[in-house]
Design a protein around this motif. Sequence first.
Motif, short mmCIF file in Angstrom:
data_model
loop_
_atom_site.label_atom_id
_atom_site.label_comp_id
_atom_site.label_asym_id
_atom_site.label_seq_id
_atom_site.Cartn_x
_atom_site.Cartn_y
_atom_site.Cartn_z
N GLU A 1 0.85 -1.18 0.00
CA GLU A 1 0.00 0.00 0.00
C GLU A 1 0.89 1.23 0.00
O GLU A 1 1.90 1.29 0.69
N LEU A 2 0.52 2.22 -0.79
CA LEU A 2 1.24 3.49 -0.85
C LEU A 2 0.27 4.60 -0.46
O LEU A 2 -0.82 4.70 -1.03
N ALA B 1 -2.77 4.03 -3.01
CA ALA B 1 -2.71 3.00 -4.05
C ALA B 1 -2.45 1.66 -3.39
O ALA B 1 -1.66 1.56 -2.44
N PHE B 2 -3.14 0.63 -3.87
CA PHE B 2 -2.95 -0.73 -3.37
C PHE B 2 -2.24 -1.54 -4.44
O PHE B 2 -2.57 -1.45 -5.62
N TYR B 3 -1.26 -2.33 -4.02
CA TYR B 3 -0.49 -3.14 -4.94
C TYR B 3 -0.64 -4.61 -4.56
O TYR B 3 -0.62 -4.96 -3.39
N VAL B 4 -0.77 -5.46 -5.59
CA VAL B 4 -0.81 -6.91 -5.39
C VAL B 4 0.09 -7.51 -6.47
O VAL B 4 0.04 -7.10 -7.62
N GLY B 5 0.90 -8.46 -6.08
CA GLY B 5 1.77 -9.10 -7.06
C GLY B 5 2.06 -10.54 -6.71
O GLY B 5 1.80 -10.99 -5.59
N GLU C 1 8.92 -8.63 0.42
CA GLU C 1 8.47 -7.29 0.82
C GLU C 1 9.42 -6.22 0.31
O GLU C 1 8.99 -5.17 -0.16
N LYS C 2 10.73 -6.47 0.38
CA LYS C 2 11.72 -5.50 -0.10
C LYS C 2 11.57 -5.30 -1.61
O LYS C 2 11.64 -4.17 -2.09
N GLU D 1 9.47 -1.83 -6.08
CA GLU D 1 8.55 -1.64 -7.20
C GLU D 1 7.60 -0.47 -6.94
O GLU D 1 7.32 0.34 -7.82
N ILE D 2 7.07 -0.41 -5.72
CA ILE D 2 6.16 0.69 -5.36
C ILE D 2 6.91 2.02 -5.45
O ILE D 2 6.41 2.98 -6.04
N SER D 3 8.11 2.07 -4.88
CA SER D 3 8.89 3.31 -4.91
C SER D 3 9.22 3.74 -6.33
O SER D 3 9.29 4.92 -6.64
#
Length: 119
Positions: free
Chosen positions: A19-20, A82-86, A98-99, A104-106
């Motif tokens: 999550e961002l 923003a929500f991210y799923v991968g 997680e890292k 990827e989010i950054s």
Amino acid sequence: MTEIFSSTVTNNMQGVFGELNIAIDQNVYEMQYSTNIRAKIMENYLTTTFKDELYNTPMSEFYNNYGAFVLKKFITGGRATAFYVGLYKQEATTAVKEKALDNEISGSFSFKNVGASET
């Protein structure tokens, strides 16, 4: 987002979620309030009708008409989430996954052209 994330149960060991949150506090405004300013407000900015209502209407009725609160401080800006799923396709520990997702989010957003800074 409620429909997507509230009832979905994932039993996949390769799934990663992130999550961002971005909050931009552009300006903070606060009303100055001294006896001098209070007198100027009463004299120059309150309409005759409002003053009449203030001094000649029962308090409960005044609150029903105008409310009980006076805005004295507010913040301008905005907020985005923003929500991210991968799916992580390799074998790895949770910390490594997680890292990788954090990287990827950054890499998926920037603060260009908005005059903001990362905190």
